[in-house]
Design a protein around this motif. Structure first.
Motif, short mmCIF file in Angstrom:
data_model
loop_
_atom_site.label_atom_id
_atom_site.label_comp_id
_atom_site.label_asym_id
_atom_site.label_seq_id
_atom_site.Cartn_x
_atom_site.Cartn_y
_atom_site.Cartn_z
N THR A 1 48.83 38.56 45.96
CA THR A 1 48.35 38.31 44.60
C THR A 1 47.80 36.89 44.52
OG1 THR A 1 50.02 39.81 43.72
CG2 THR A 1 49.07 38.25 42.18
N CYS A 2 46.69 36.72 43.79
CA CYS A 2 46.09 35.39 43.66
C CYS A 2 46.69 34.67 42.46
CB CYS A 2 44.58 35.51 43.48
SG CYS A 2 43.77 33.92 43.23
N PRO A 3 47.30 33.48 42.68
CA PRO A 3 47.88 32.74 41.56
C PRO A 3 46.81 32.13 40.66
CG PRO A 3 48.04 31.45 43.57
CD PRO A 3 47.47 32.77 43.97
N GLU A 4 45.58 32.06 41.15
CA GLU A 4 44.51 31.41 40.39
C GLU A 4 43.85 32.38 39.42
OE1 GLU A 4 44.16 28.24 41.06
OE2 GLU A 4 42.51 27.81 39.67
N CYS A 5 43.40 33.54 39.94
CA CYS A 5 42.60 34.42 39.08
C CYS A 5 43.29 35.77 38.80
CB CYS A 5 41.22 34.68 39.70
SG CYS A 5 41.23 35.80 41.11
N GLY A 6 44.44 36.01 39.41
CA GLY A 6 45.16 37.23 39.08
C GLY A 6 44.81 38.43 39.93
N PHE B 1 43.69 35.53 51.73
CA PHE B 1 42.98 34.71 50.76
C PHE B 1 42.37 35.62 49.71
CE2 PHE B 1 42.96 32.34 54.72
CZ PHE B 1 43.44 31.10 54.30
N CYS B 2 42.25 35.12 48.50
CA CYS B 2 41.70 35.91 47.42
C CYS B 2 40.22 36.21 47.68
CB CYS B 2 41.84 35.16 46.09
SG CYS B 2 41.06 36.02 44.72
N PRO B 3 39.81 37.47 47.64
CA PRO B 3 38.39 37.79 47.86
C PRO B 3 37.51 37.35 46.70
CG PRO B 3 39.62 39.78 47.32
CD PRO B 3 40.63 38.68 47.44
N ASN B 4 38.11 37.05 45.56
CA ASN B 4 37.31 36.61 44.41
C ASN B 4 37.09 35.11 44.41
OD1 ASN B 4 37.22 39.24 43.48
ND2 ASN B 4 39.03 38.98 42.17
N CYS B 5 38.16 34.33 44.61
CA CYS B 5 38.02 32.88 44.45
C CYS B 5 38.43 32.10 45.69
CB CYS B 5 38.80 32.40 43.22
SG CYS B 5 40.58 32.48 43.41
N GLY B 6 38.95 32.79 46.72
CA GLY B 6 39.21 32.12 47.99
C GLY B 6 40.53 31.38 48.09
#
Ligand SMILES: [Zn+2]
Length: 193
Positions: A32-37, A12-17
């Protein structure tokens, strides 16, 4: 050198989850996070140690945290906001209650294991002559200036022993902090004169 080291994962993205996706970027697949990059690159750690000499002796501490009971030069990891100067001064003060002035870099160690890629630099430091080391009782259980003749009778780290003996045998001139005119002011540059 080839080592069995896995690319670190982030499910899971550590920035936005958001759940990450494996994307080929920079020569390999990375979460890689598809939401925040966000991209999960390597995990690093950065440590600094102090080589503090006084006459024919060197400052060592007996570790109160793992590996407990082993004698090493004082030091520790850099915090996010640290540069190596402030980090080494803080660590020596915490573990030995000494105020030191860093003189420059004398040894660099790079160690890679399955968890992280670690850099550790040893800075030659000067302490005021009248200060006596005091352990903090937690990270360090003893702190004192030791003569290398006594290393054989101590549970001393192989690396610390090598650092001290190498330095005393060769006295390499430390890489010193330099100013680079016109370059960004938030960077510290080390080099040999
Ligand atoms: Zn994200």
């Amino acid at each position: 050198m080839t080592r069995r080291v896995d690319q670190p994962r982030a499910k899971f993205c550590p920035n936005c989850g958001k759940p990450t996706q494996s994307v080929f970027t920079g020569g390999r697949h990375r979460d890689t996070c598809p939401e925040c990059g966000f991209i999960q690159y390597a995990t690093y750690s950065f440590g600094v140690g102090a080589l503090v000499l006084r006459d024919e002796t060197v400052l060592l501490v007996e570790r109160g945290i793992p590996p407990i009971g082993v004698w090493t030069i004082p030091g520790g990891f850099l915090e996010q906001e640290d540069d190596v100067y402030t980090a080494v001064q803080r660590e020596v003060y915490e573990e030995a209650s000494l105020n030191v002035t860093p003189q420059g870099i004398v040894i660099v160690r790079n160690r890679v294991d399955a968890n992280r890629n670690d850099m550790y630099i040893v800075m030659l430091c000067e302490a005021l002559p009248d200060q006596q080391p005091v352990p903090d009782g937690r990270e360090s259980t003893q702190a004192c200036f030791v003569h290398p003749h006594d290393f054989d009778d101590m549970n001393i780290s192989v690396f610390t022993r090598w650092v001290v003996e190498h330095y005393l045998a060769h006295r390499p001139s430390p890489m010193q902090m330099m100013t680079v005119p016109g370059y960004r002011s938030d960077a510290i540059i080390f080099g040999n004169i």
